[in-house]
Design a protein around this motif. Structure first.
Motif, PDB file in Angstrom:
ATOM      1  N   VAL A 208      28.611  32.812  63.559  1.00 47.16           N
ATOM      2  CA  VAL A 208      28.476  32.319  62.193  1.00 47.16           C
ATOM      3  C   VAL A 208      29.821  31.754  61.753  1.00 47.16           C
ATOM      4  CG1 VAL A 208      27.948  32.908  59.792  1.00 47.16           C
ATOM      5  CG2 VAL A 208      26.712  34.030  61.673  1.00 47.16           C
ATOM      6  N   LYS A 209      29.816  30.484  61.366  1.00 51.01           N
ATOM      7  CA  LYS A 209      31.032  29.872  60.828  1.00 51.01           C
ATOM      8  C   LYS A 209      31.073  30.173  59.339  1.00 51.01           C
ATOM      9  CE  LYS A 209      31.551  26.144  64.196  1.00 51.01           C
ATOM     10  NZ  LYS A 209      32.770  26.769  64.760  1.00 51.01           N
ATOM     11  N   ALA A 210      31.868  31.165  58.986  1.00 51.77           N
ATOM     12  CA  ALA A 210      31.869  31.683  57.625  1.00 51.77           C
ATOM     13  C   ALA A 210      33.200  31.418  56.941  1.00 51.77           C
ATOM     14  CB  ALA A 210      31.573  33.189  57.631  1.00 51.77           C
ATOM     15  N   ALA A 211      33.226  31.700  55.665  1.00 49.87           N
ATOM     16  CA  ALA A 211      34.455  31.685  54.869  1.00 49.87           C
ATOM     17  C   ALA A 211      34.293  32.748  53.802  1.00 49.87           C
ATOM     18  CB  ALA A 211      34.699  30.320  54.245  1.00 49.87           C
ATOM     19  N   ALA A 212      35.389  33.405  53.456  1.00 47.96           N
ATOM     20  CA  ALA A 212      35.311  34.521  52.516  1.00 47.96           C
ATOM     21  C   ALA A 212      36.351  34.380  51.419  1.00 47.96           C
ATOM     22  CB  ALA A 212      35.505  35.851  53.243  1.00 47.96           C
ATOM     23  N   THR A 213      36.001  34.904  50.257  1.00 48.04           N
ATOM     24  CA  THR A 213      36.919  34.904  49.127  1.00 48.04           C
ATOM     25  C   THR A 213      36.681  36.145  48.283  1.00 48.04           C
ATOM     26  OG1 THR A 213      37.776  33.557  47.301  1.00 48.04           O
ATOM     27  CG2 THR A 213      35.402  33.586  47.590  1.00 48.04           C
ATOM     28  N   ALA A 214      37.744  36.727  47.778  1.00 46.58           N
ATOM     29  CA  ALA A 214      37.671  37.847  46.837  1.00 46.58           C
ATOM     30  C   ALA A 214      37.999  37.290  45.465  1.00 46.58           C
ATOM     31  CB  ALA A 214      38.655  38.950  47.228  1.00 46.58           C
ATOM     32  N   ASP A 215      36.999  37.213  44.594  1.00 47.38           N
ATOM     33  CA  ASP A 215      37.126  36.490  43.343  1.00 47.38           C
ATOM     34  C   ASP A 215      37.744  37.362  42.260  1.00 47.38           C
ATOM     35  OD1 ASP A 215      35.932  33.721  42.298  1.00 47.38           O
ATOM     36  OD2 ASP A 215      35.809  35.163  40.661  1.00 47.38           O
ATOM     37  N   ARG A 216      38.350  36.697  41.286  1.00 49.80           N
ATOM     38  CA  ARG A 216      38.882  37.439  40.139  1.00 49.80           C
ATOM     39  C   ARG A 216      37.789  38.186  39.396  1.00 49.80           C
ATOM     40  NH1 ARG A 216      43.472  33.781  37.184  1.00 49.80           N
ATOM     41  NH2 ARG A 216      42.714  34.839  35.324  1.00 49.80           N
ATOM     42  N   ASN A 217      36.542  37.718  39.501  1.00 49.68           N
ATOM     43  CA  ASN A 217      35.451  38.348  38.759  1.00 49.68           C
ATOM     44  C   ASN A 217      35.015  39.694  39.335  1.00 49.68           C
ATOM     45  OD1 ASN A 217      33.668  37.866  40.926  1.00 49.68           O
ATOM     46  ND2 ASN A 217      32.794  36.033  39.997  1.00 49.68           N
ATOM     47  N   GLY A 218      35.596  40.118  40.473  1.00 43.90           N
ATOM     48  CA  GLY A 218      35.310  41.422  41.052  1.00 43.90           C
ATOM     49  C   GLY A 218      34.357  41.401  42.225  1.00 43.90           C
ATOM     50  N   PHE A 219      33.756  40.233  42.525  1.00 44.19           N
ATOM     51  CA  PHE A 219      32.838  40.126  43.657  1.00 44.19           C
ATOM     52  C   PHE A 219      33.514  39.456  44.848  1.00 44.19           C
ATOM     53  CE2 PHE A 219      29.763  40.334  40.116  1.00 44.19           C
ATOM     54  CZ  PHE A 219      28.900  41.320  40.594  1.00 44.19           C
ATOM     55  N   PHE A 220      33.150  39.934  46.033  1.00 45.38           N
ATOM     56  CA  PHE A 220      33.598  39.369  47.305  1.00 45.38           C
ATOM     57  C   PHE A 220      32.447  38.522  47.841  1.00 45.38           C
ATOM     58  CE2 PHE A 220      34.609  39.136  51.755  1.00 45.38           C
ATOM     59  CZ  PHE A 220      35.978  39.344  51.878  1.00 45.38           C
TER      60      PHE A 220
END
Length: 591
Positions: free
Chosen positions: A339-351
């Motif tokens: 799986v070609k994925a990308a991840a981010t941990a947002d300021r809103n509290g959700f990953f």
């Protein structure tokens, strides 16, 4: 436009030093391969994908206790605060930026200064969140960085002399540049800061050799992008959206969506990934709608600046939950497929985990202890709002000029703010520097005026625990599980690095550079640098020894905007240093 403390004799010695180290021009291939090389760091993120993972395992869990200071360099003067930069290293020379738009070239072996450049800033700069600079870009024989008065400056890497300077935006309207540029296909790619002043965010590409503008891509729907050919602007409105489609009236004209953290790049999909900040103003009742492309992640074509796809983490943002946090590319196996994925941990509290080829939502989960503004995410990753008491009230429907206040968690400084997380290719975990805090927030009437704050909101930030605010978390992106955590008394405001030696490095406002076991979270090493660490560590090898460097100097948004949280850190000393450590050869332990 500059002050440069280098005379002819020092210029000559700098050039001689470069020759002695066998200095070579930084190429596109050097930058694309940065994550795989041990003897240099030539990209922000230790690789354009931003994983901040080093393949070096000389320094590891068995010997990290023997890590020793090699040298420390002072940035000098009275400008000793807010050192958020990531150092770069090439051919035995370190290039590091400092607060107030300064850049230094330092002998990486001895810590001796080669040259210094000070941008001559005007009196009217308006940085919202301290006088920080997060790093430089290296390309060919250039060192390129952005300034607090919204310029790009290219310096000769051997002498520090100016090669070109370009104005990116009008600082008197509230624009600035605080992020490190990145280099893709010979282009300097930069974003802009200034979302609290009602600017219009944008991503731009400049020819590295000449400084000429190649393309511009505004990040507020309704503003068209352009490619520049033969000195003429050709409209490139691909995915630009129509004016007013998700904005009421003329609100899009000063819509915010600042791209203030810079971007990453994925060669597999040939995509720039940029996050966008809050819509302006904060008072969301003035701008009903999703307010594209604010609080979003954008995939941008590096050749012409067109938007390939977007994913909005907080539609109709009413809490200043900027979507600027880095989007990190990574691959994982699922059902026998990659799986070609990308991840981010947002300021809103959700990953969030996304398909980086299309922007399609794969999964999302909280990475903080409590979220109040939303009850979860739907199947497309859109937040399910807490409609009862999640959004601050409309001041036009209240008595007086103040809308109903709500308690929101996370606070607007975010479950994670600018401080970059890291991804280990060995453990498959993300290491997230996060914070636990809440805020009282309310809306107020506001109207746009050039160069004035464009908020329409008031707030007070509060700690949510008695004993800790900062939490370094190891998060599994496939399951959403928190594998381990380290609680820190003060907020975590510095970046993270992980290595093949099974180590995770980060710093604390209390002044410590710390190392943890990447699999268990056990603290293995700490060293106090004398001021809060809000920079991002890097590692490299030189003459057979592994080095670690980090900038030290407390500052940034927390002491300026932190409310009751600021009381926790009010006695921390400011500073301006870059520390370099090494593992002596006789302490190398095979694994």
């Amino acid at each position: 436009m500059r002050s440069n403390r280098i005379g002819k004799q020092f210029a000559a010695s700098a050039l001689a030093l470069a020759v002695s180290f066998g200095a070579q021009a930084v190429t596109d291939q050097d930058i694309l391969n940065d994550q795989d090389t041990a003897d240099d760091v030539v990209s922000y993120g230790m690789g354009l994908q931003g994983q901040r993972y080093s393949p070096i395992d000389t320094l590891n869990t068995s010997n990290v206790k023997s890590l020793q200071p090699a040298w420390a360099f002072s940035f000098g003067s009275e400008k000793m605060r807010g050192q958020e930069s990531q150092p770069m290293i090439k051919d035995g020379v370190m290039y590091v930026s400092a607060s107030y738009s300064r850049v230094y070239a330092i002998d990486a072996m001895t810590g001796e200064e080669i040259w210094q450049y000070d941008a001559r800033l005007p009196d009217g700069i308006m940085p919202c969140c301290d006088v920080v600079n997060r790093g430089v870009a290296l390309y060919d024989d250039l060192v390129v960085f952005g300034t607090l008065d919204a310029k790009l400056v290219a310096l000769n890497k051997d002498t520090g002399k100016v090669v070109w300077i370009k104005k990116v935006a009008d600082y008197q309207a509230g624009y600035a540049i605080t992020a490190a540029p990145i280099v893709v296909k010979g282009k300097i790619i930069t974003g802009v800061s200034g979302g609290e002043f009602g600017i219009v965010g944008k991503v731009e590409a400049y020819d590295a050799k000449t400084g000429d503008l190649v393309w511009t891509r505004p990040t507020v729907e309704g503003h068209m992008g352009y490619v520049y050919k033969d000195g003429k602007a050709v409209e490139n409105g691909i995915s630009g959206g129509k004016a007013g489609l998700t904005w009421p009236g003329d609100m899009w004209k000063n819509g915010g969506a600042a791209t203030w953290l810079g971007g990453t790049y994925d060669a597999d999909t040939d995509s720039l990934f940029f996050g966008t900040g809050n819509p302006a103003p904060w008072n969301s009742h003035l701008r009903p709608g999703d307010n594209l492309f604010s609080s979003s992640r954008l995939a941008i074509d590096p050749d012409d600046g067109s938007i390939k796809w977007h994913f909005q983490t907080t539609p109709h943002d009413g809490w200043d939950y900027d979507g600027v946090n880095e989007l990190i590319s990574f691959d994982y196996k699922e059902n026998g497929k990659t799986v070609k994925a990308a991840a981010t941990a947002d300021r809103n509290g959700f990953f969030y985990v996304l398909d980086r080829t299309s922007g399609k939502f794969i999964r999302g989960f909280p990475f903080v202890d409590k979220i109040t503004w939303a009850t979860g995410l739907d199947k497309n990753g859109r937040p399910v709002y807490n409609t009862k008491d999640g959004r601050p009230g409309d001041p036009s429907k209240a008595e007086g000029d103040k809308g109903e206040s709500v308690v929101a968690q996370p606070a607007f400084l975010g479950g994670k703010n600018w401080q970059p997380m890291a991804y280990s290719q060995d453990t498959g975990l993300f290491y997230v520097p996060s914070n636990e805090w809440s805020m009282d927030i309310w809306n107020e009437p506001v109207s746009y005026k050039k160069g004035a704050a464009f908020l329409g909101a008031g707030f007070t930030i509060k700690p949510t625990n008695d004993k800790f605010i900062g939490v370094l978390r190891a998060m599994d992106p496939k399951t959403g599980k928190e594998v381990w955590r380290y609680n820190n008394p003060a907020p975590l405001w510095g970046g993270v690095m992980t290595t093949a030696g099974n180590l995770v490095f980060t710093g604390t406002p209390e002044g410590y550079l710390k190392a943890f076991d990447a699999r268990t979270g056990e603290e293995l090493y700490k060293f106090n640098t004398g001021s809060g660490v809000v920079g991002t560590p890097v590692t490299w090898t030189m003459n057979g020894e592994q080095y670690v460097s980090v900038a030290s100097g407390w500052g940034g948004a927390v002491p300026l905007w932190g409310g009751e949280v600021a009381k926790v850190v009010k006695n921390f000393n400011q500073g301006g240093m870059v520390w370099t450590f090494k593992l002596p050869k006789d302490r190398v332990v095979s694994r």
